[in-house]
Scaffold this motif. Sequence first.
Motif, short mmCIF file in Angstrom:
data_model
loop_
_atom_site.label_atom_id
_atom_site.label_comp_id
_atom_site.label_asym_id
_atom_site.label_seq_id
_atom_site.Cartn_x
_atom_site.Cartn_y
_atom_site.Cartn_z
N UNK A 97 -1.57 -8.22 1.61
CA UNK A 97 -0.16 -8.42 1.27
C UNK A 97 -0.16 -9.13 0.12
N UNK A 98 0.68 -8.89 -1.03
CA UNK A 98 0.84 -9.47 -2.01
C UNK A 98 1.97 -11.01 -1.79
N UNK A 108 8.37 -9.93 7.10
CA UNK A 108 8.13 -8.93 6.21
C UNK A 108 7.08 -9.13 5.15
N UNK A 109 6.53 -8.09 4.77
CA UNK A 109 5.22 -8.34 4.03
C UNK A 109 5.26 -7.27 2.90
N UNK A 110 5.24 -7.44 1.73
CA UNK A 110 5.01 -6.70 0.57
C UNK A 110 3.57 -6.28 0.27
N UNK A 251 13.15 3.79 -1.46
CA UNK A 251 12.29 3.06 -2.60
C UNK A 251 12.41 1.78 -2.52
N UNK A 252 13.52 1.21 -2.50
CA UNK A 252 13.76 -0.31 -2.50
C UNK A 252 13.48 -0.85 -1.47
N UNK A 253 13.56 -0.13 -0.38
CA UNK A 253 13.07 -1.07 0.90
C UNK A 253 11.78 -0.95 1.19
N UNK A 254 11.05 0.14 0.58
CA UNK A 254 9.55 0.00 0.81
C UNK A 254 9.17 -0.98 -0.48
N UNK A 255 9.58 -1.06 -1.65
CA UNK A 255 9.08 -2.21 -2.37
C UNK A 255 9.38 -3.53 -2.04
N UNK A 256 10.41 -3.72 -1.27
CA UNK A 256 10.71 -5.10 -0.53
C UNK A 256 10.17 -5.36 0.65
N UNK A 258 10.56 -4.25 3.55
CA UNK A 258 11.35 -3.93 4.89
C UNK A 258 10.91 -2.79 5.68
N UNK A 259 10.35 -1.66 5.13
CA UNK A 259 9.96 -0.52 6.00
C UNK A 259 8.44 -0.29 5.59
#
Length: 259
Positions: A97-98, A108-110, A251-256, A258-259
Motif C-alpha cells: 500500500x502507498x 483503509x489502504x490506498x 472511481x473516487x472510492x477506489x482511489x481513496x 474505500x473499496x
Amino acid sequence: MSAAFIAVCATALAASALTLFSGFGLGTILTPVMAVFFPIEAAVAMTALVHFANNLFKLALFAGKADRRACLRFGLPAVFASFAGAALLLWLADLPPLYAYSLFGRFLAVTPVKLVVGLLVGVFSWLEIAHTLKGRGLPPGLLPVGGLVSGFFGGLSGHQGAFRSAFLLRLGLSKETFIATGVVVACMVDATRLSVYVSHLSVPDVAGNLGLLAAATACAFAGAFVGARLLRKMTIETLHRLVGAMLLVLSALLVAGVI
C-alpha cells in the motif's frame, strides 16, 4: 441471494444490452461494480472472463461480418500491447500500500493497483460523458497505434472500447461490420490478457465464485441477444450520463481505498 450476485448479474445484463449502441462497454461498467465486492485485481480478471465469453457469443451473432484487414492491422498490435498491460496489472497488485488510514473505525489502504485502475475508470468515464472520443474518428493510417493503445489499457484495466471505437470509426464500415470488427479485436485482447491473468484465476475470490461468473455470463448473453435484436441508433443520453456519474463516484472510492 447475495447483494453481490444481484448487483453483478443485473449490471452484466444491462451493460451487455447497451454495449452495442452505447459508449460504455460491459467491462467499463462491470469492473468497478465487481470491485465493490472483490479485490481489484480479482475484479478485473473476473470481468475479463465474463467479457470474453460474452464477446464470443456476440461473435457468433455477427459471424462473417468483420473486416479482416482492420482486424489484423488493429488487432495484432493490440494483442502484443495487452500482454504488457496485463503484466503491469499483476505487478501493481503485488506492491505494498502507498498509504493507510482509518475512517469511522475502519482501516483503509490506498494500493497502487486501486489507484491506477480507479484513475483509469475515472478518466475513461469522463471521456465518455464529455463525448471526447465519440464521433471523432482518427486517421485510418494510425490503426496500428490505436491497437497498441487500446490493447495496453485493455490488459491493464479492461478499458479498450473507447480507443478501439475512435480508431475504427473512420473506416467507413457498416454498422454490423463495425460491431463485428470490434468484437473480433476484443476477443483477441481478452484471450491474451486472460492468458496472463491465469496465474491469479485460482485465488479464492475467483475460484470460489464460479457460480456467480456463470450467472453473470448468462445475463450478459441475454443482454447481447436483446441488444442485437434492437440494433439501431438510440438516444440514451440521460442514462449515459447517470452511469458515467456513478462510475466517477466508484472511481473516487477506489482511489481513496474505500473499496
